[in-house]
Design an enzyme around this catalytic site. Structure first.
Site, mmCIF file in Angstrom:
data_model
loop_
_atom_site.group_PDB
_atom_site.id
_atom_site.type_symbol
_atom_site.label_atom_id
_atom_site.label_comp_id
_atom_site.label_asym_id
_atom_site.label_seq_id
_atom_site.Cartn_x
_atom_site.Cartn_y
_atom_site.Cartn_z
ATOM 1 N N PRO A 80 1.633 5.640 -0.686
ATOM 2 C CA PRO A 80 1.013 6.937 -0.403
ATOM 3 C C PRO A 80 0.937 7.843 -1.625
ATOM 4 C CG PRO A 80 3.310 7.019 0.189
ATOM 5 C CD PRO A 80 3.077 5.641 -0.373
ATOM 6 N N GLY A 125 -0.087 6.743 6.274
ATOM 7 C CA GLY A 125 -0.467 7.340 7.540
ATOM 8 C C GLY A 125 -0.943 6.324 8.561
ATOM 9 N N THR A 127 2.315 10.775 -1.424
ATOM 10 C CA THR A 127 3.626 11.429 -1.372
ATOM 11 C C THR A 127 4.659 10.509 -1.998
ATOM 12 O OG1 THR A 127 3.968 10.512 0.838
ATOM 13 C CG2 THR A 127 3.059 12.733 0.703
ATOM 14 N N ASN A 128 5.590 11.074 -2.761
ATOM 15 C CA ASN A 128 6.603 10.320 -3.531
ATOM 16 C C ASN A 128 6.079 8.970 -4.048
ATOM 17 O OD1 ASN A 128 7.601 10.619 -0.441
ATOM 18 N ND2 ASN A 128 7.672 8.462 -0.967
ATOM 19 N N ILE A 154 0.858 -1.181 0.000
ATOM 20 C CA ILE A 154 0.000 0.000 0.000
ATOM 21 C C ILE A 154 0.895 1.232 0.000
ATOM 22 C CG2 ILE A 154 -1.949 1.139 1.113
ATOM 23 C CD1 ILE A 154 -2.430 -1.801 0.189
ATOM 24 N N GLY A 208 5.397 4.320 9.068
ATOM 25 C CA GLY A 208 4.426 5.294 9.541
ATOM 26 C C GLY A 208 4.840 6.726 9.250
ATOM 27 N N CYS A 261 8.981 12.119 3.609
ATOM 28 C CA CYS A 261 8.790 11.887 5.036
ATOM 29 C C CYS A 261 10.062 12.128 5.832
ATOM 30 C CB CYS A 261 8.277 10.477 5.279
ATOM 31 S SG CYS A 261 9.349 9.188 4.585
ATOM 32 N N GLU A 282 2.697 19.822 13.425
ATOM 33 C CA GLU A 282 2.158 19.094 12.279
ATOM 34 C C GLU A 282 3.261 18.667 11.307
ATOM 35 O OE1 GLU A 282 -0.981 18.179 11.487
ATOM 36 O OE2 GLU A 282 -1.773 18.971 13.370
#
Length: 364
Positions: free
Chosen positions: A37, A120, A39-40, A35, A138, A171, A258
């Protein structure tokens, strides 16, 4: 593609003695559900495909819906490359219409033997509920600390380059910068010389209203956007040379708390090295992901490395050096902090297999 390790990373181990021979090798799991993301996304597909196939597995990807088209295209490119050198077709597969429901079904499928999640906390939690071996990467909120012994110009340049690389979507990128008070002003000015734009006063509040909603939640559409695009929203027009937004804030500011995933870097003052490390540990949220430090003090470097205990710790370099870019070591886009594999390699996606032969095959 060039920095991802392949099958050469899997070395057998043999021990012989009075009672015969013991051989250990790494064996494939079979079908992996991966799975990935938003992002990248393409880089993760390339990296995971190489490591997982090198370990003898096949892989079915569950992409983030926002990155569907580019990832499907990448799978096609990789499969064509495999076939072009005599490999079998469809070693890499994907869900045509990705969704959280489809990814959950994939992870729970009886033929899937290993689940790898790069994303996430929500999807990581679902993966752990599947009752299978999970490799989970994570979230991260990497801090960088600069002390008074550092090469200030190099530190400022490295932080700007690291935090702005791919608009901070990575990340591992610097997400907050803690600077010792004696050199704070010098570092801030040098960052501006290397492509940073400083927000002051009400400008900070205006940018917050752009990137956060009324409930204080990050507005995802701004993730990965150029610094000049974000600044334009508050009426500030800058040249293409501006690649990072910086702002001096306190340690509890939302920019610090954040994982922004956009080229906004909060700067926080610290009175001494112990306070700086304390701030970094709190900001990192115990993800044990990545941290950086710029210092020529062996004592300070050792102190932070041992206390923050992250999977990746970069000393006197930009964050991306932790992935082998202008630094040593292999590349990984799945940094498995929660499950402990760390910077994943083909070995991460194998099982250890031992074969023992009694009283034979000892040469002497």
């Amino acid at each position: 593609a060039k920095k991802t390790p392949g099958p050469e990373y899997l070395e057998p181990k043999a021990i012989s003695g009075d009672h015969g021979l013991m051989l250990e090798e790494r064996g494939a799991y079979g079908v992996i559900a991966s799975i990935t993301p938003s992002t990248n996304p393409v880089a993760t597909v390339i990296n995971n495909s190489i490591t997982m196939l090198s370990a003898g597995n096949t892989v079915v990807f569950g992409f983030h819906p926002n990155a569907k088209n580019c990832c499907i295209k990448m799978v096609s490119i990789l499969n064509d490359a495999i076939i072009s050198v005599g490999g079998p077709g469809n070693l890499i597969n994907t869900i045509e219409n990705p969704s959280m429901e489809a990814s959950t079904e994939l992870m729970r499928h009886e033929d899937v033997k290993l689940v790898c999640v790069t994303g996430g906390p929500g999807v990581v939690k679902v993966a752990f509920s599947c009752g299978k071996k999970v490799i989970a990467a994570g979230p991260g909120n990497p801090p960088v600390v600069i002390d008074e012994t550092a090469d200030l110009d190099k530190a400022a340049k490295d932080v700007v380059n690291g935090a702005s690389f791919d608009n901070n979507i990575m990340c591992i990128a610097e997400k907050e910068c803690i600077i010792l008070n004696p050199v704070f002003d010098k570092v801030r000015e040098k960052m501006k010389q290397h492509g940073a734009f400083e927000l002051k006063g009400e400008e900070i509040t205006k940018v917050m209203k752009v990137v956060f909603d009324s409930n204080g939640q990050l507005i995802r559409k701004w993730c990965g956007k150029d610094a000049k695009v974000i600044l334009k929203e508050i009426g500030i027009h800058v040249s293409d040379e501006i690649k990072l937004i910086i702002a001096e804030v306190d340690r509890n500011h939302p920019f610090v708390e954040e994982e922004m995933l956009m080229p906004i870097l909060p700067l926080v003052r610290a009175s001494n090295i112990d306070e700086a490390i304390d701030i970094a540990i709190v900001a990192e949220h115990g993800y044990f992901h990545t941290a950086m430090m710029h210092s020529h003090s062996i004592e300070n470097l050792h102190k932070m490395a041992s206390r923050i205990n992250t999977t990746i710790f970069v000393k006197n370099g930009p964050s991306f050096s932790g992935l082998g870019f202008n630094g040593e070591g292999h590349t990984t886009l799945t940094i498995a902090g929660p499950t402990g594999e760390g910077c994943t390699t083909p070995k991460s996606f194998t099982r250890e297999r031992r074969c023992v032969l009694i009283d034979y095959f000892r040469i002497v």
